[in-house]
Write a protein that holds these residues in place. Structure first.
Motif, PDB file in Angstrom:
ATOM      1  N   GLN A 241       0.821  -1.210   0.000  1.00  0.00           N
ATOM      2  CA  GLN A 241       0.000   0.000   0.000  1.00  0.00           C
ATOM      3  C   GLN A 241       0.858   1.264   0.000  1.00  0.00           C
ATOM      4  OE1 GLN A 241      -3.512   0.008   0.154  1.00  0.00           O
ATOM      5  NE2 GLN A 241      -3.342  -2.176  -0.238  1.00  0.00           N
ATOM      6  N   ASP A 242       0.227   2.352  -0.452  1.00  0.00           N
ATOM      7  CA  ASP A 242       0.945   3.629  -0.521  1.00  0.00           C
ATOM      8  C   ASP A 242       1.398   4.121   0.849  1.00  0.00           C
ATOM      9  OD1 ASP A 242       0.706   3.663  -3.189  1.00  0.00           O
ATOM     10  OD2 ASP A 242      -1.082   4.940  -3.242  1.00  0.00           O
ATOM     11  N   TYR A 243       0.543   3.896   1.870  1.00  0.00           N
ATOM     12  CA  TYR A 243       0.918   4.462   3.171  1.00  0.00           C
ATOM     13  C   TYR A 243       2.147   3.789   3.767  1.00  0.00           C
ATOM     14  CZ  TYR A 243      -1.932   0.683   5.208  1.00  0.00           C
ATOM     15  OH  TYR A 243      -2.459  -0.528   5.550  1.00  0.00           O
TER      16      TYR A 243
ATOM     17  N   THR B 261       4.932   5.578   2.046  1.00  0.00           N
ATOM     18  CA  THR B 261       5.073   6.888   2.688  1.00  0.00           C
ATOM     19  C   THR B 261       5.846   6.753   3.999  1.00  0.00           C
ATOM     20  OG1 THR B 261       2.898   7.390   1.815  1.00  0.00           O
ATOM     21  CG2 THR B 261       3.807   8.931   3.427  1.00  0.00           C
ATOM     22  N   ALA B 262       5.454   5.749   4.788  1.00  0.00           N
ATOM     23  CA  ALA B 262       6.112   5.566   6.080  1.00  0.00           C
ATOM     24  C   ALA B 262       7.606   5.326   5.896  1.00  0.00           C
ATOM     25  CB  ALA B 262       5.484   4.387   6.819  1.00  0.00           C
TER      26      ALA B 262
ATOM     27  N   HIS C 177       2.777   0.062  11.405  1.00  0.00           N
ATOM     28  CA  HIS C 177       1.948   0.464  10.276  1.00  0.00           C
ATOM     29  C   HIS C 177       1.339  -0.723   9.541  1.00  0.00           C
ATOM     30  CE1 HIS C 177       4.078   4.162  11.084  1.00  0.00           C
ATOM     31  NE2 HIS C 177       3.185   4.796  10.345  1.00  0.00           N
TER      32      HIS C 177
END
Lengths: 315, 350
Positions: free
Chosen positions: B246-248, B251-252, B266
């Motif tokens: 996933q994108d998040y 990002t993390a 996460h």
């Protein structure tokens, strides 16, 4: 330069003239690349050869021949898998038992398919109150622990079906009982899958087109929607065979399954509990055969899932 | 939310009704409950007739169902079979004594003559002990294995886990359970090692104690866990692989978080979320016990209770157990949905 374009046109030539592959051929192509699935298929073929071919080596009379003089003998040259509590040869029984176990697995899934596809299709296609009633019924069936329902149903039907003759052999009526109760206790997930397929497919244009040309509801269900939802049904049914074989083993292990002297892998385990310390071969061989069969079918089912997925890469 | 819960509970009523009808028809007709009524003594045919009338077994099926549902303390009895309602010595009409399941009376067992509620209350703690211990072990091991094989996708470890999980959920319980007993009870004894008991909850000579119970718990818990860990860990692996893309997560990582923080905080939190559903839906069936495992290990739980009383056609016990499980299934489904919407605010029920 010239060679490159020649090569290119040759490729075009080939793609244009060659017959396109049918979906089944494409699926087989993907299935063949799935190593575990091919291993499963091979194992399954070997097991079928074992239970079918074995019956040419040993007669059924031999498999059911009681000789308490040689009961509970350890594996030896005369009896490679040992003998059971009444002196029957376990090798021969595992061959005939395997036939019945595989038969129960297949037949129970056919019963489950008939029930699940019918209920799922009616429910998904017609919707409304038919859907509500059928889905409440499906949910109700899912709320009862499966083995509990099977135990009650096995006790209920018990000896209500008589022994019968087929293929020149006598079969215990309990075989039919077990097929019916496993079948009628494992259609619920199939019905839900078919229903969800129907819900989305019935909104598609080809169904509207079929309806415009005056096709009857039944024909739309059977010839237009059902063939389009066949992939998940096949996968589910394959895995269902494995489950049915395991379930047969559990009910027979509890003593409510197929009656003696007809052997199944399940009822061969039945008395194993009592001779746990002295005769491990009683449960080891039938147990191992069940494990291998279920494993092989699960591998094949997994491969089919990947092979039949239309979103999978087409090469 | 309140309205949603009320609607779901109302929907459960027809559901439970259907379940009770299906099972009532099957279990009332499945055998002769009076066959084992007198224990070893044979019942005289006169007594049998009287008992049949007393238990209401002579009534049509739908009357028996109504009595089971709402009781018979409003019906007159005719135990002596003269066609007239019975009267006691004071000339008063005799009424039934059952209250029916809707008023919390699950009836009395034909075999033990004990109230069904008592019998279930006796067995339930044993089953809970066995199943909850197993479930905790299953969850912990499945999370660890699933996580490890997702993080090292296509490694040797991952392939080994995949192979074992296939074997795990293809494994017939008797083969695994008897195999465990044979190795750890029979062979360990032969080799002079400390061996595990083959069944029961305590050694009859040592008497019941928590050490005994814990010792007797090891093999059945291992058998139940090994089979279920397979499926659960595949599930964790799949959902972890999905989350990690996933994108998040990117990002993390991009903002420079430590990999450990990314994975455990996460990713894992989100990947473990679907497990809530699985556990919630499995829980009521755990209370039902594992019939085969309990039989092999002679564990006095609900599964054994159910099985033993089916073979003796003791339908009040069967109906009691199944209805309790069915109610729990409905309740747990609701709790699962509510918990899930609490954990994942994207989901709303209105």
């Amino acid at each position: 330069m010239a060679t490159a374009s020649e090569a290119l046109s040759a490729i075009h030539e080939e793609t244009l003239t060659k017959q396109p592959l049918t979906p089944a051929q494409l699926a087989w192509r993907r299935f063949r690349r799935h190593k575990m699935a091919m291993f499963g298929l091979l194992l399954l073929i070997l097991l079928i050869v074992y239970v079918v071919g074995g019956s040419f080596v040993f007669a059924e009379k031999y498999a059911n021949f009681v000789n308490t003089g040689i009961k509970l003998q350890a594996p030896s040259q005369a009896h490679p898998f040992g003998t059971d509590a009444v002196g029957r040869d376990i090798l021969a029984r595992s061959i005939y038992g395997g036939q019945i176990s595989l038969l129960i697995g297949l037949a129970a899934v056919i019963v489950a398919l008939a029930a699940g596809v019918t209920i799922g299709a009616l429910s998904g296609y017609y919707g409304g109150w038919i859907d509500s009633i059928l889905m409440r019924f499906t949910e109700a069936m899912l709320c009862i622990p499966q083995l509990f329902l099977l135990i009650v149903a096995a006790k209920y039907l018990g000896d209500k079906i008589h022994n019968f003759q087929a293929f020149g052999r006598e079969f215990s009526g309990s075989v039919i009982v077990i097929i019916l109760i496993i079948g009628f206790d494992s259609w619920m997930y199939l019905a839900r899958i078919v229903r969800s397929q129907f819900l989305s497919l019935k909104e598609q244009e080809f169904v509207t087109a079929a309806r415009c040309t005056g096709t009857s509801n039944l024909a739309i269900i059977a010839y237009h929607i059902l063939p389009n939802s066949v992939a998940p049904i096949i996968v589910n049914a394959t895995l269902g065979v494995a489950n049915a074989i395991l379930t047969e083993a559990y009910i027979s292990f509890l003593g409510l399954g197929v009656r003696q002297p007809t052997a199944t892998w399940g009822n061969m385990l039945e008395s194993a509990n009592r001779y746990l310390e002295t005769a491990p071969w009683l449960w080891f061989f039938p147990g191992l055969l069940i494990l291998l069969t279920v494993l092989a079918i699960n591998f094949v089912g997994d491969g089919l899932r990947d092979a039949l997925d239309p979103r999978a890469m087409v090469e | 939310m309140g309205r949603y819960i009320v609607r779901r509970l109302l929907q459960a009523i027809p559901l439970l009704f259907i379940i009770s009808v299906i099972l009532f028809v099957l279990s009332v007709e499945m055998g002769d409950p009076l066959a084992t009524f007198g224990g070893r003594q044979v019942i005289k045919s006169e007594d049998r007739k009287r008992l049949t009338r007393q238990l209401g077994l002579d009534k049509p099926l739908y009357v028996q169902y109504i009595v089971w549902l709402v009781g018979n303390d409003w019906m007159t009895m005719d135990v002596n079979g003269d066609g007239k309602p019975d009267v006691d010595e004071n000339g008063q009409l005799v009424y039934g004594t059952r209250k029916g399941i809707l008023r919390g009376d699950l009836g009395t067992s034909f075999v033990t003559k004990q109230p069904v509620t008592e019998m279930i209350a006796e067995r339930l703690p044993n089953t809970l002990l066995l199943m909850i211990t197993s479930e905790v072990i299953i969850l912990i091991v499945a999370l660890v294995i699933g996580l490890a094989s997702a993080l090292k996708q296509y490694s040797i470890f991952d392939h080994t886990v995949t192979a074992f999980s296939f074997i795990g959920y293809s494994m017939p319980i008797p083969l695994l359970a008897l195999g465990l007993i044979y190795i750890f009870a029979v062979y360990f004894k032969r080799w002079g090692l400390p061996y595990f008991p083959t069944g029961g909850m305590f050694d009859p000579q040592a008497g019941p104690s928590w050490q005994q119970t814990a010792w007797h718990l090891v093999l059945p818990v291992t058998a139940i866990s090994l089979i279920s860990i397979a499926g659960y860990s595949r599930y964790v692996r799949g959902s972890m692989l999905e989350v990690i893309q996933q994108d998040y997560i990117r990002t993390a990582r991009a903002k420079g978080l430590a990999e450990r923080r990314v994975v455990f905080i996460h990713a894992l939190k989100n990947a473990a979320l679907p497990l809530v559903t699985i556990v919630g839906l499995d829980l009521p069936f755990l209370l039902a016990g594992a019939v085969v495992t309990e039989t092999i290990f002679a564990w006095p739980g609900m599964g054994r209770l159910f099985y033993d009383h089916t073979t003796r056609s003791d339908f009040p016990v069967l109906m009691g157990i199944i209805m309790i499980i069915a109610v729990l299934v409905v309740v747990f489904q609701l709790i699962t949905d509510v918990t899930y919407s609490f954990l994942d605010p994207r989901i709303r029920y209105d």
